[in-house]
Design a protein around this motif. Structure first.
Motif, PDB file in Angstrom:
ATOM      1  N   SER A  11       0.824  -1.206   0.000  1.00 37.26           N
ATOM      2  CA  SER A  11       0.000   0.000   0.000  1.00 37.26           C
ATOM      3  C   SER A  11       0.859   1.258   0.000  1.00 37.26           C
ATOM      4  O   SER A  11       0.491   2.269  -0.600  1.00 37.26           O
ATOM      5  N   GLU A  15       0.615   4.248  -2.663  1.00 42.80           N
ATOM      6  CA  GLU A  15       0.384   5.625  -2.219  1.00 42.80           C
ATOM      7  C   GLU A  15       1.331   6.589  -2.943  1.00 42.80           C
ATOM      8  O   GLU A  15       0.919   7.661  -3.396  1.00 42.80           O
ATOM      9  N   ALA A  18       0.123   6.745  -6.566  1.00 44.79           N
ATOM     10  CA  ALA A  18      -1.093   7.559  -6.673  1.00 44.79           C
ATOM     11  C   ALA A  18      -0.765   9.041  -6.542  1.00 44.79           C
ATOM     12  O   ALA A  18      -1.339   9.882  -7.248  1.00 44.79           O
ATOM     13  N   ALA A  34      -4.115  11.000  -1.251  1.00 45.82           N
ATOM     14  CA  ALA A  34      -2.916  10.150  -1.200  1.00 45.82           C
ATOM     15  C   ALA A  34      -1.895  10.732  -0.229  1.00 45.82           C
ATOM     16  O   ALA A  34      -1.215   9.995   0.492  1.00 45.82           O
ATOM     17  N   SER A 153      -9.840   2.443   3.001  1.00 48.06           N
ATOM     18  CA  SER A 153      -8.827   3.029   3.886  1.00 48.06           C
ATOM     19  C   SER A 153      -8.964   2.528   5.321  1.00 48.06           C
ATOM     20  O   SER A 153      -8.053   2.675   6.137  1.00 48.06           O
ATOM     21  N   SER A 171      -7.057   1.948  -0.565  1.00 48.82           N
ATOM     22  CA  SER A 171      -7.516   3.167  -1.236  1.00 48.82           C
ATOM     23  C   SER A 171      -6.589   3.559  -2.368  1.00 48.82           C
ATOM     24  O   SER A 171      -7.036   3.928  -3.462  1.00 48.82           O
ATOM     25  N   SER A 172      -5.286   3.512  -2.092  1.00 49.25           N
ATOM     26  CA  SER A 172      -4.316   3.933  -3.111  1.00 49.25           C
ATOM     27  C   SER A 172      -4.394   3.049  -4.342  1.00 49.25           C
ATOM     28  O   SER A 172      -4.190   3.513  -5.472  1.00 49.25           O
TER      29      SER A 172
END
Length: 299
Positions: A11, A15, A18, A34, A153, A171-172
């Motif tokens: 992740s 991040e 992103a 991000a 997240s 999320s990323s």
């Protein structure tokens, strides 16, 4: 345990990716989201993992939500985006004290909920309330990827065993796929009608010599009706349709399919739309050989 730690690294890499992609593509909303994900990792540098988890589980969703609903500048360095920097700095300042406070940590008791075991009752209830708010917001904005990213997240904080590892999120990953998809759409789709464009047509035609292209050329048709025409033509023909310079270019199975184009033409010309818009339609069929440019020039 190794798998959970690898998710943290996974992740973190996404991040960074992103953050880079959103900056390059000038998507300030994803850039600051991000950046928030990366910034909250700093809490783990001066707090133990569990205390950092407690703080992040409560404050990250709140900051995430604030960044979604606040206005964004077109560019990352626009003055309007300074409020987000202030929010991040203030939240990290709070983390120096709250993440190490026994009173704060003691108030965030956990509980079991079926297969879920959220890290904190308070943070989980806030998370649910924020989901409901985003759900109603997205009924208007239709940015469902943000709701998915918001949930992604928080995933780690729903399972107590996963809290042994450093923070990880998905999320990323959603942001990277979304930005990649938007880049593809911008490159190969015409935004005015939602159909694939000339560049996509050229790529489709590679190595497919001998097929027939049906061309419907519209004159004096307002842009407000182009999308309606695109949907009608695509539904009627049930084939691939591309758009280029007021032309709908259809992939035909054979030359006889041109009869379908005539039916579409007659339907449109006899509709009430033709009277209100006063447009013209020209139909032609060409055989694709070696060059798409030459094939279209013949018409």
């Amino acid at each position: 345990m190794f798998f959970l730690q690898s998710l943290s690294v996974f992740s973190f890499v996404f991040e960074i990716l992103a953050l880079f992609l959103s900056f390059y593509l000038k998507n300030t909303k994803i850039f600051f989201l991000a950046l928030a994900l990366l910034s909250f990792r700093l809490v783990y540098l001066y707090s133990c993992i569990y205390q950092a988890h407690l703080f992040v589980s409560l404050f990250l969703p709140f900051v995430f939500l604030l960044f979604i609903i606040t206005q964004n500048g077109i560019l990352v360095f626009d003055k309007i985006n300074l409020n987000k920097i202030f929010i991040l700095l203030f939240t990290l300042f709070l983390s120096f004290f709250l993440s190490k406070s026994t009173v704060f940590n003691g108030s965030l008791s956990s509980f079991e909920l079926g297969i879920f075991h959220p890290i904190s009752t308070i943070s989980f209830l806030c998370f649910l309330a924020e989901i409901l708010f985003l759900l109603f917001l997205n009924l208007r904005t239709k940015e469902w990827y943000l709701l998915a990213a918001f949930i992604a997240s928080y995933i780690q904080f729903l399972f107590i065993p996963s809290l042994q590892a450093s923070y990880f999120e998905f999320s990323s990953l959603i942001f990277v796929f979304y930005l990649g998809f938007k880049t593809y759409k911008n490159a190969f789709y015409d935004s005015s009608v939602g159909l694939k464009n000339y560049k996509a047509l050229k790529r489709f035609c590679l190595g497919k010599e001998g097929m027939f292209l049906g061309i419907l050329h519209f004159e004096n048709l307002s842009s407000s009706f182009l999308k309606k025409m695109a949907k009608f033509i695509q539904t009627s023909l049930k084939t691939k349709v591309f758009f280029h310079q007021n032309q709908f270019i259809c992939i035909l199975k054979n030359e006889k399919d041109s009869e379908k184009l005539e039916k579409i033409k007659n339907t449109l010309l006899n509709s009430s739309l033709s009277k209100s818009e006063n447009f013209n339609i020209h139909i032609s069929v060409t055989k694709y050989e070696k060059s798409l440019e030459e094939s279209l020039k013949e018409n």
